[in-house]
Structure formats: C-alpha cells, structure tokens
Design a protein around this motif. Sequence first.
Motif, PDB file in Angstrom:
ATOM      1  N   MET A 167       0.860  -1.170   0.000  1.00 22.91           N
ATOM      2  CA  MET A 167       0.000   0.000   0.000  1.00 22.91           C
ATOM      3  C   MET A 167       0.901   1.226   0.000  1.00 22.91           C
ATOM      4  SD  MET A 167      -3.090   0.976   2.603  1.00 22.91           S
ATOM      5  CE  MET A 167      -3.913  -0.551   2.324  1.00 22.91           C
ATOM      6  N   VAL A 168       0.617   2.152  -0.883  1.00 29.75           N
ATOM      7  CA  VAL A 168       1.435   3.356  -1.040  1.00 29.75           C
ATOM      8  C   VAL A 168       0.580   4.568  -0.725  1.00 29.75           C
ATOM      9  CG1 VAL A 168       2.770   4.737  -2.650  1.00 29.75           C
ATOM     10  CG2 VAL A 168       2.825   2.259  -2.816  1.00 29.75           C
ATOM     11  N   VAL A 169       1.175   5.502   0.046  1.00 30.66           N
ATOM     12  CA  VAL A 169       0.482   6.739   0.386  1.00 30.66           C
ATOM     13  C   VAL A 169       1.406   7.903   0.071  1.00 30.66           C
ATOM     14  CG1 VAL A 169      -0.571   8.078   2.237  1.00 30.66           C
ATOM     15  CG2 VAL A 169      -0.803   5.612   2.220  1.00 30.66           C
ATOM     16  N   GLU A 170       0.884   8.888  -0.630  1.00 32.89           N
ATOM     17  CA  GLU A 170       1.637  10.104  -0.917  1.00 32.89           C
ATOM     18  C   GLU A 170       0.861  11.292  -0.371  1.00 32.89           C
ATOM     19  OE1 GLU A 170       2.486  10.794  -4.997  1.00 32.89           O
ATOM     20  OE2 GLU A 170       3.491   8.876  -5.268  1.00 32.89           O
ATOM     21  N   CYS A 171       1.609  12.286   0.074  1.00 35.58           N
ATOM     22  CA  CYS A 171       0.960  13.493   0.562  1.00 35.58           C
ATOM     23  C   CYS A 171       1.876  14.672   0.265  1.00 35.58           C
ATOM     24  CB  CYS A 171       0.672  13.387   2.045  1.00 35.58           C
ATOM     25  SG  CYS A 171      -0.265  14.767   2.680  1.00 35.58           S
ATOM     26  N   GLN A 172       1.373  15.654  -0.475  1.00 32.35           N
ATOM     27  CA  GLN A 172       2.149  16.853  -0.783  1.00 32.35           C
ATOM     28  C   GLN A 172       1.312  18.096  -0.541  1.00 32.35           C
ATOM     29  OE1 GLN A 172       3.543  16.404  -4.807  1.00 32.35           O
ATOM     30  NE2 GLN A 172       4.876  14.690  -4.291  1.00 32.35           N
ATOM     31  N   ASN A 173       0.500  18.048   0.493  1.00 29.52           N
ATOM     32  CA  ASN A 173      -0.390  19.169   0.792  1.00 29.52           C
ATOM     33  C   ASN A 173       0.316  20.283   1.549  1.00 29.52           C
ATOM     34  OD1 ASN A 173      -2.338  17.623  -0.358  1.00 29.52           O
ATOM     35  ND2 ASN A 173      -3.311  17.022   1.559  1.00 29.52           N
ATOM     36  N   GLU A 174       1.239  19.919   2.404  1.00 29.00           N
ATOM     37  CA  GLU A 174       1.906  20.896   3.271  1.00 29.00           C
ATOM     38  C   GLU A 174       3.231  21.339   2.650  1.00 29.00           C
ATOM     39  OE1 GLU A 174       0.226  21.854   5.918  1.00 29.00           O
ATOM     40  OE2 GLU A 174      -1.316  20.326   5.634  1.00 29.00           O
ATOM     41  N   ARG A 175       3.790  22.398   3.186  1.00 27.03           N
ATOM     42  CA  ARG A 175       5.060  22.916   2.679  1.00 27.03           C
ATOM     43  C   ARG A 175       6.246  22.160   3.287  1.00 27.03           C
ATOM     44  NH1 ARG A 175       5.041  28.301   0.326  1.00 27.03           N
ATOM     45  NH2 ARG A 175       7.227  28.401   0.969  1.00 27.03           N
ATOM     46  N   SER A 176       6.022  21.592   4.473  1.00 29.96           N
ATOM     47  CA  SER A 176       7.111  20.915   5.172  1.00 29.96           C
ATOM     48  C   SER A 176       7.075  19.414   4.878  1.00 29.96           C
ATOM     49  CB  SER A 176       6.967  21.147   6.676  1.00 29.96           C
ATOM     50  OG  SER A 176       7.790  20.268   7.397  1.00 29.96           O
ATOM     51  N   GLN A 177       8.282  18.856   4.714  1.00 28.11           N
ATOM     52  CA  GLN A 177       8.390  17.423   4.457  1.00 28.11           C
ATOM     53  C   GLN A 177       7.893  16.623   5.653  1.00 28.11           C
ATOM     54  OE1 GLN A 177      12.372  16.184   3.582  1.00 28.11           O
ATOM     55  NE2 GLN A 177      11.797  14.053   3.215  1.00 28.11           N
ATOM     56  N   PHE A 178       8.183  17.098   6.854  1.00 27.25           N
ATOM     57  CA  PHE A 178       7.784  16.391   8.071  1.00 27.25           C
ATOM     58  C   PHE A 178       6.259  16.409   8.239  1.00 27.25           C
ATOM     59  CE2 PHE A 178      12.168  17.777   9.103  1.00 27.25           C
ATOM     60  CZ  PHE A 178      12.732  16.519   9.213  1.00 27.25           C
ATOM     61  N   GLN A 179       5.634  17.539   7.923  1.00 28.67           N
ATOM     62  CA  GLN A 179       4.176  17.608   8.007  1.00 28.67           C
ATOM     63  C   GLN A 179       3.536  16.662   6.982  1.00 28.67           C
ATOM     64  OE1 GLN A 179       3.520  21.812   7.474  1.00 28.67           O
ATOM     65  NE2 GLN A 179       3.439  22.195   9.695  1.00 28.67           N
ATOM     66  N   ASN A 180       4.127  16.622   5.768  1.00 32.41           N
ATOM     67  CA  ASN A 180       3.619  15.696   4.750  1.00 32.41           C
ATOM     68  C   ASN A 180       3.767  14.246   5.198  1.00 32.41           C
ATOM     69  OD1 ASN A 180       2.765  17.591   2.864  1.00 32.41           O
ATOM     70  ND2 ASN A 180       4.760  17.711   1.882  1.00 32.41           N
ATOM     71  N   LYS A 181       4.909  13.946   5.830  1.00 30.81           N
ATOM     72  CA  LYS A 181       5.148  12.580   6.312  1.00 30.81           C
ATOM     73  C   LYS A 181       4.125  12.213   7.386  1.00 30.81           C
ATOM     74  CE  LYS A 181       8.585   9.657   8.511  1.00 30.81           C
ATOM     75  NZ  LYS A 181       9.884   9.598   9.163  1.00 30.81           N
ATOM     76  N   ASP A 182       3.886  13.119   8.329  1.00 29.96           N
ATOM     77  CA  ASP A 182       2.908  12.853   9.387  1.00 29.96           C
ATOM     78  C   ASP A 182       1.509  12.643   8.805  1.00 29.96           C
ATOM     79  OD1 ASP A 182       4.851  13.032  11.326  1.00 29.96           O
ATOM     80  OD2 ASP A 182       4.407  15.129  11.843  1.00 29.96           O
ATOM     81  N   LYS A 183       1.156  13.489   7.851  1.00 26.94           N
ATOM     82  CA  LYS A 183      -0.157  13.385   7.210  1.00 26.94           C
ATOM     83  C   LYS A 183      -0.270  12.056   6.450  1.00 26.94           C
ATOM     84  CE  LYS A 183      -3.159  16.591   6.237  1.00 26.94           C
ATOM     85  NZ  LYS A 183      -4.152  17.109   7.158  1.00 26.94           N
TER      86      LYS A 183
END
Length: 106
Positions: A1-17
């Motif tokens: 299962m793959v999840v991508e998230c590029q909503n936030e400006r920060s890499q850490f916030q994207n990772k948490d999301k």
Amino acid sequence: MVVECQNERSQFQNKDKALEILRSRLLAQKKKEQQDTINAGRQAQVGTGDRSEKIRTYNFPQDRCTDHRIGLTVHNLSKIMDGGLDEVLDALILHEQAEKLSRLSQ
C-alpha cells in the motif's frame, strides 16, 4: 500500500499526514477483513435455502414423514406430530452408530 501526501510545505508535516492516512487505510482494511470473516461464518450457518438442504419433509396429503439424512420414510404423520418420534430417533441413532463404526474400521 502506497500513500503520498504533498499538501503541506514541510516534508515532516507531509510525512505525518501520510502516516495518518496510511493508518486509517490499514484500519479500514482490517475492519473489512473482520467483517468478511463474520459474514462468511453467518453465510455458512444460514446456508443457501436450497431444497437439497432439507433435513425432513412432512407430507400431510400422503400421511408421510421423510428424513432426508438417512432416507427413512414413516407413514403415520399424526403419531409423529403428537410427539411419537421414537421410530425416527432410533433410525437416526442406528445410522450414527454405523457411521462411527465405519470410521473406526478405516
């Protein structure tokens, strides 16, 4: 299962999301598997309702009771309906004992 998230400006916030989304998807998948297991168990108990699943037939016009598990037919339905199941029960017991003996002999 793959999840991508590029909503936030920060890499850490994207990772948490992305981890949060992954957790929710895994939880949904686990719940679906559990529900499928429960449904399969229920379906096995209920059966299909086909005529082939019948245990016993009571035919009033012909005054006949047939037990389909052992192929026994008794012609005195009024006696059976009044609780006189001795003949049917004895045949079932004999059939079960014969099956057990045949399993032991194998």
